[in-house]
Design an enzyme around this catalytic site. Structure first.
Site: not given
Ligand code: KIV
Length: 278
Positions: A44, A83, A112, A182
């Site tokens: 995204d 995503d 995801k 992340e």
């Protein structure tokens, strides 16, 4: 043939690092795929780098689907992950299922999802039990940028790292086949990766993750509104595009483009007819 989930998971057992890049358009996806990238993610992040929005919460299913279809037409070898955008999996379990199915119908092999709330865990179970592979996403989750107070490193001490590990274990039990980590200190992501059966894919999370993912526009040097510290820029595509466009403008202005070789010709007798036309 595209790589299977099992093959990607076996890479962790074999100690082979997993390469993942984002792609949004047909031709970029084709070259990334031919270069041997293990997984391609239609992230995204396209909200910012392909559509010029300020953050990822602004992109919706309809827009994402266009890009997933384009990338899917190009990908032959990599596992293709789509995503789930903001609001596509936060409202209702059957709506989540419907949206995930749209991505699979568009050519993705997996989806995801960010986060680890009880509701997200329920959705992951629902999808994976019904044959849709899910990749999780923990640490900094861009959709929650407002509640996280900006692009901040997560898991900055032992307690927070253990909290993320617990979330990762819940995602693993719910059926996730891999998890993106992340913005974590490298020791935190190492601690988490060593305790999971499934592969971790790091972004700004150091070298001990089982794989690495980057936004391809960062790697290629194409997006310049924000340059993350963790992204390695391998080229400056933005300068190449700029210089090529400048050269084109100059050639057009000077009348040297198109040349005769770049033009179509009439037969001689047709030219004569035109010359004799009164
Ligand atoms: O949207 C995206 O590109 C991502 C990656 C940064 C992991 O989620």
């Amino acid at each position: 043939m595209r790589k299977s989930i099992t093959k990607i998971q076996n890479y962790k057992k074999e100690g082979k690092k997993i390469s993942v890049l984002t792609a949004y358009d047909y031709s970029t996806a084709k070259y990334l795929d031919q270069a041997g990238v293990d997984m391609i993610l239609v992230g995204d992040s396209l909200a910012q780098v392909a559509l010029g929005y300020d953050n990822t919460t602004e992109v919706g299913m309809d827009e994402m689907l266009v890009f997933v279809r384009a990338v899917s037409r190009a990908v032959e070898n990599a596992l293709l992950v789509a995503d789930m955008p903001f609001m596509s999996f936060q409202l209702d379990k059957s709506e989540t299922m419907k949206n995930a199915c749209e991505f699979i119908k568009a050519g993705a092999n997996a989806v995801k999802m960010e986060g680890s709330s009880d509701f997200v865990i329920e959705c992951i179970k629902h999808l994976t039990q019904n044959g849709i592979p899910v990749m999780g996403h923990l640490g900094f989750t861009p959709m929650s940028v407002n509640s996280l107070g900006g692009h901040k490193i997560q898991g900055k001490d032992a307690d927070r790292t253990i909290d993320i590990l617990k979330d990762a274990l819940r995602l693993q039990s719910a059926g996730c086949f891999a998890i993106v980590l992340e913005l974590l200190p490298l020791q935190s992501s190492q601690f988490i990766s060593q305790r999971l059966r499934i592969p971790t894919i790091g972004i700004g999370a150091g070298k001990f993750c089982d794989g690495q993912v980057l936004v391809s526009d960062d790697l290629l040097g194409k997006y310049d509104r924000f340059k993350p510290k963790f992204a390695r820029q391998y080229s400056s595509l933005k300068d190449i595009i700029f210089n090529v466009a400048k050269a084109f403008c100059q050639d057009v202005e000077e009348g040297v483009f198109p040349s005769t070789k770049e033009s179509f010709m009439l037969e001689l007798e047709e030219i004569e007819k035109l010359e004799n036309y009164r």
